[in-house]
Design an enzyme around this catalytic site. Sequence first.
Site, PDB file in Angstrom:
ATOM      1  N   LYS A  22       0.840  -1.216   0.000  1.00 19.65           N
ATOM      2  CA  LYS A  22       0.000   0.000   0.000  1.00 19.65           C
ATOM      3  C   LYS A  22       0.868   1.257   0.000  1.00 19.65           C
ATOM      4  CE  LYS A  22      -2.013   1.794   4.025  1.00 19.65           C
ATOM      5  NZ  LYS A  22      -1.677   3.225   4.090  1.00 19.65           N
ATOM      6  N   ASN A  23       1.835   1.297   0.914  1.00 16.81           N
ATOM      7  CA  ASN A  23       2.596   2.535   1.074  1.00 16.81           C
ATOM      8  C   ASN A  23       3.576   2.787  -0.071  1.00 16.81           C
ATOM      9  OD1 ASN A  23       1.162   2.916   3.369  1.00 16.81           O
ATOM     10  ND2 ASN A  23       2.841   2.518   4.805  1.00 16.81           N
ATOM     11  N   ARG A  92      -5.047  10.398   4.119  1.00 15.59           N
ATOM     12  CA  ARG A  92      -4.073  11.436   4.369  1.00 15.59           C
ATOM     13  C   ARG A  92      -2.982  11.524   3.293  1.00 15.59           C
ATOM     14  NH1 ARG A  92      -1.159  14.160   8.134  1.00 15.59           N
ATOM     15  NH2 ARG A  92       1.049  13.868   7.779  1.00 15.59           N
ATOM     16  N   CYS A 116      -5.989   7.818   9.341  1.00 13.57           N
ATOM     17  CA  CYS A 116      -6.310   7.108  10.574  1.00 13.57           C
ATOM     18  C   CYS A 116      -6.325   8.083  11.757  1.00 13.57           C
ATOM     19  CB  CYS A 116      -5.256   6.033  10.835  1.00 13.57           C
ATOM     20  SG  CYS A 116      -5.487   4.572   9.845  1.00 13.57           S
ATOM     21  N   ARG A 121      -0.843  14.449  13.389  1.00 17.47           N
ATOM     22  CA  ARG A 121      -0.426  14.328  11.999  1.00 17.47           C
ATOM     23  C   ARG A 121      -0.425  15.654  11.226  1.00 17.47           C
ATOM     24  NH1 ARG A 121      -2.217   8.502   9.751  1.00 17.47           N
ATOM     25  NH2 ARG A 121      -0.114   8.599   8.976  1.00 17.47           N
ATOM     26  N   PRO A 122       0.425  16.593  11.635  1.00 14.71           N
ATOM     27  CA  PRO A 122       0.507  17.871  10.922  1.00 14.71           C
ATOM     28  C   PRO A 122       1.181  17.705   9.551  1.00 14.71           C
ATOM     29  CG  PRO A 122       2.207  17.736  12.603  1.00 14.71           C
ATOM     30  CD  PRO A 122       1.390  16.491  12.735  1.00 14.71           C
ATOM     31  N   ILE A 123       1.116  18.761   8.718  1.00 12.99           N
ATOM     32  CA  ILE A 123       1.781  18.690   7.412  1.00 12.99           C
ATOM     33  C   ILE A 123       2.777  19.842   7.250  1.00 12.99           C
ATOM     34  CG2 ILE A 123       0.013  17.358   6.195  1.00 12.99           C
ATOM     35  CD1 ILE A 123      -0.967  20.068   5.019  1.00 12.99           C
ATOM     36  N   ASP A 124       3.265  20.370   8.389  1.00  9.76           N
ATOM     37  CA  ASP A 124       4.185  21.513   8.322  1.00  9.76           C
ATOM     38  C   ASP A 124       5.435  21.212   7.483  1.00  9.76           C
ATOM     39  OD1 ASP A 124       4.621  19.697  10.457  1.00  9.76           O
ATOM     40  OD2 ASP A 124       6.091  21.046  11.341  1.00  9.76           O
ATOM     41  N   LEU A 125       5.957  19.995   7.574  1.00  8.16           N
ATOM     42  CA  LEU A 125       7.184  19.662   6.834  1.00  8.16           C
ATOM     43  C   LEU A 125       6.913  19.590   5.324  1.00  8.16           C
ATOM     44  CD1 LEU A 125       8.592  16.945   9.278  1.00  8.16           C
ATOM     45  CD2 LEU A 125       9.362  19.319   9.045  1.00  8.16           C
ATOM     46  N   ASP A 308       3.578   1.052  12.253  1.00 11.79           N
ATOM     47  CA  ASP A 308       2.401   0.359  11.695  1.00 11.79           C
ATOM     48  C   ASP A 308       2.246  -1.056  12.250  1.00 11.79           C
ATOM     49  OD1 ASP A 308       1.766   2.564  10.260  1.00 11.79           O
ATOM     50  OD2 ASP A 308       2.305   1.764   8.295  1.00 11.79           O
ATOM     51  N   ARG A 400      -8.868  -0.758   4.148  1.00 12.93           N
ATOM     52  CA  ARG A 400      -8.025   0.314   3.607  1.00 12.93           C
ATOM     53  C   ARG A 400      -6.658  -0.233   3.210  1.00 12.93           C
ATOM     54  NH1 ARG A 400      -6.655   4.947   7.201  1.00 12.93           N
ATOM     55  NH2 ARG A 400      -5.337   5.254   5.378  1.00 12.93           N
TER      56      ARG A 400
END
Length: 436
Positions: A22-23, A92, A116, A121-125, A308, A400
């Site tokens: 998946k990933n 995400r 999930c 789970r920020p997206i600043d980076l 995971d 998923r």
Amino acid sequence: MSEILVEGLHRLRGEIGIQGSKNAALPMMAAAVLHKGMTVLNNVPRIQDVFCMMGILKSIGCKCSLDGHTLTIDASEISQTQIPREFLTAMRSSVILMGVLLGRCREAQAGYPGGCTIGKRPIDLHLYALKEMGTQIRETDGELYARTEGLKGSEILFSYPSVGATEQAVLAAVLADGATLIQGAAREPEIGNLCRLLNHMGAKISGIESDTLRIKGVNELKDTVYDIPGDRIVAGTYLYAVMAAGGEAVLRGICPAELNRVFQTARQMGAKLEWENLPGASFIKVQINDRPDGIWVKTSPYPGFPTDLQSPLMALMAAGNGNGEIRETVFEERFGTAEELRKLGARIEIQKDRARIHGMYPLRGETVQAADLRGGAALVIAGLAAEGVTKIQNSHHIFRGYEDICGDLQALGARVRYKDLIQRPYTKTGECTRNL
Ligand code: UD1
């Protein structure tokens, strides 16, 4: 309501192939959008996240068709640079399409992503990398509007090796003007695979599998056919499932080297492992006779123990022998499954980022709720070591990432089934049985 039923205390034995990763599949699907032409991916898992990504790609103008496990993406025309909100909240990883759309169309619009329920789970980076490469980003009412005059090669230094942010930066750098240096990059095998696919397509990426990636921007990419590798997290889940139930099994179609740290835990717990890394014929064989022992494990970025597999390992230790401890350092709220495991009789104490687990066998079958993808799989593992029947409700979370968890475990002799076949949306060879 989707439900999986597990009748526990049956030993497992047999051999199964492991689905595609998946990933690895999701960022590779995003990469296809960089190319004004065709990308063919083989061994694509028929899972909900892949169908969700296909939905996004179609919504921005790509033509996608999945025939068995072969996905053809034709991204000759992109008609839309907005990622629809319903997809972002469902998955995400769709946020990595921002870098792709900026590279291809110079603009992208997206809401804050979902996924999930395992922490902030920020997206600043992600946004830092895109800004460094010459993107202006404006946020209004939770919607991000990104625009660039043309992405420029740049020096990016990540303060944490985020998988998604590294993929975002790589994807944005491929068509950028000039060279990009990414330091502090994540080293997960799925990033190596993404870079190898991109190089196949004509990108110029070096330093693959290290924490320093160098990318020379190119003007265009070319048509490609690429095989997605086996899913190391699914393999790890089934390895722990066999250890929870007892018995022996062979898992085929994965790269054993990617599971080094996971193998270490299995051996420490008392399993015997053998593996062979032959191109096209790699396998691992696991065998266990006694209850697995409790151990001390800390999750960390690759090559550390994968977050995971933290819930699956917790389920295994809960049905094991003696005491163990898990420290979660990647996602701050990833111990949600402990509460459901307790309903099965598990003895788990949570203190901040630590879970202390006191093994107890057998667990007892009960009705529990899956709250996230890997947590749901962990409940199936616990059910295999529980007396009576364990009902896992909300099992759609599991779809998923697992193509056919019941079919796979049945092939190893487990008594596990979907309560109602129609609830499992995707058959191994057939079509989606419901609209998403
Ligand atoms: C990916 C995997 C997911 C896995 C995770 C960690 C995919 C589709 N998903 O998720 O299965 O659990 O790696 O191995 O590949 N962070 C920030 N700022 C950012 C981005 C991340 O602070 O901009 C933090 C997160 O909150 C988290 C940590 O970094 O604490 C790891 O996140 P990241 O590596 O980005 O995970 P994902 O790419 O979301």
